[in-house]
Design an enzyme around this catalytic site. Sequence first.
Site, short mmCIF file in Angstrom:
data_model
loop_
_atom_site.label_atom_id
_atom_site.label_comp_id
_atom_site.label_asym_id
_atom_site.label_seq_id
_atom_site.Cartn_x
_atom_site.Cartn_y
_atom_site.Cartn_z
N SER A 293 0.80 -1.25 0.04
CA SER A 293 -0.11 0.02 0.07
C SER A 293 0.92 1.06 -0.01
CB SER A 293 -0.84 0.12 1.27
OG SER A 293 -0.02 0.12 2.61
N LYS B 7 1.03 -1.79 15.12
CA LYS B 7 -0.18 -2.42 15.83
C LYS B 7 -0.69 -3.54 15.07
CE LYS B 7 -3.11 0.71 13.03
NZ LYS B 7 -4.17 1.69 13.02
N ASP B 8 -0.15 -3.88 13.85
CA ASP B 8 -0.39 -5.00 12.95
C ASP B 8 0.15 -6.22 13.39
OD1 ASP B 8 -2.25 -3.39 11.54
OD2 ASP B 8 -0.69 -3.21 9.80
N ALA C 42 -13.50 -1.80 10.14
CA ALA C 42 -13.38 -3.08 10.49
C ALA C 42 -12.87 -3.43 11.79
CB ALA C 42 -12.21 -3.72 9.27
N ARG D 290 -12.23 -2.39 18.10
CA ARG D 290 -11.88 -1.38 18.95
C ARG D 290 -12.91 -0.31 18.67
NH1 ARG D 290 -8.73 3.04 18.91
NH2 ARG D 290 -8.11 2.58 16.91
N ARG D 291 -12.70 0.36 17.43
CA ARG D 291 -13.24 1.35 16.89
C ARG D 291 -14.64 1.17 17.09
NH1 ARG D 291 -8.99 2.20 12.35
NH2 ARG D 291 -7.45 3.81 13.47
N ARG E 161 -13.17 -2.31 4.91
CA ARG E 161 -11.57 -2.89 5.02
C ARG E 161 -10.95 -2.28 3.73
NH1 ARG E 161 -9.94 -8.17 5.22
NH2 ARG E 161 -8.09 -7.09 5.02
N GLN F 299 -6.72 4.89 0.87
CA GLN F 299 -7.40 5.18 -0.22
C GLN F 299 -8.55 4.38 -0.70
OE1 GLN F 299 -4.09 4.62 -0.03
NE2 GLN F 299 -3.21 6.80 0.22
N THR F 300 -8.75 3.05 -0.46
CA THR F 300 -9.97 2.36 -0.69
C THR F 300 -10.98 2.46 0.34
OG1 THR F 300 -8.37 0.45 -1.47
CG2 THR F 300 -10.69 0.08 -0.65
N ARG F 301 -10.70 2.85 1.54
CA ARG F 301 -11.67 3.19 2.48
C ARG F 301 -12.20 4.72 2.11
NH1 ARG F 301 -9.25 1.45 8.09
NH2 ARG F 301 -7.10 1.31 7.09
N CYS G 24 -7.36 -9.44 17.18
CA CYS G 24 -8.33 -8.67 16.54
C CYS G 24 -9.62 -9.29 16.77
CB CYS G 24 -8.28 -8.87 15.03
SG CYS G 24 -7.05 -7.85 14.38
#
Length: 309
Positions: free
Chosen positions: A17, A85-86, A130, A133-134, A151, A155-157, A244
């Site tokens: 990305s 975070k990933d 996605a 938490r949020r 998800r 840019q996609t979101r 997750c």
Amino acid sequence: MSTLTSSSPIRIGTRGSLLAVAQAEMVAAQLASRGAVSEIVVIKTTGDKVLDRPLSEIGGKGLFTKEIEAALTERRIDCAVHSAKDLETILPAELTLGAFLPREDVRDVFIGRGGMTLAELPPGATVGTASLRRQALVRRARPDLKCAVLRGNVQTRLKKLEAGECDGTLLALAGLNRLGIPQIATEILDPTVFVPACAQGAIAVEIRRDDDRMIEACRAIDDRATERTVQAERGFLAALDGSCRTPIAGLATISGEDIELIGLVAAPDGTRVEEITGRGLVTEAAEMGYDAGRRLRARVGEGFFELLA
């Protein structure tokens, strides 16, 4: 003679990305300032390929890292650059986190269609994200709103938001800053109320434990303060077996010789949110974070996590 100036370039593995490549380029620039030549190797991950389901349904956040970690263990690359975070809480035994770049802004932002804030959305509006938490924190703040899975890369979101798939979405301000587009945020959310994901805003460099050249390279570029705060937050996650599938948030801050942490765990529907704080010496960051997580786990009880499984 330093091994950083070796004739063979350091191969930096990353997702493809725009944001991931930008972060890898930041690491490359840091290495270049120490005399090291590097090249970026883009690796497609499962998390980038499967975009129609939440990560919790297809294996968790390790789906953004496992192919890159495989390339690292197989010596096809020399280091991997990740959004910290990933990363899974437990890394493959032969790998370690060698360095962190200075941490970006940790806060989340809300982006509303037509410039609406989260509070201004009409009842029944849809927030796309996605992140469990949020979702939980949105539902705590606005139980009248709907949450839908959104998800893809930044840019996609944003394109999905513009196309009307939802009325608002949430992103990390760190990513927007690194992409040079912070102005698209409708509002920046208070991190003491909308507590960020553990290690949000931090870029991690993962290396093999037996690679002396990369150990030296990482030592040269590591930001110690970021390393300590991430250690505290990952310690918190480890105590909670964070994944997750569980809405968990944590934010550590350093004050002099001390480090403080605010952490929480939530029910996905936001109806129950349990918070805790921790404090300790900076030199014991991981232990402090783990202790806070252990205390929170004891408070909420194992039944809470069984409901989320």
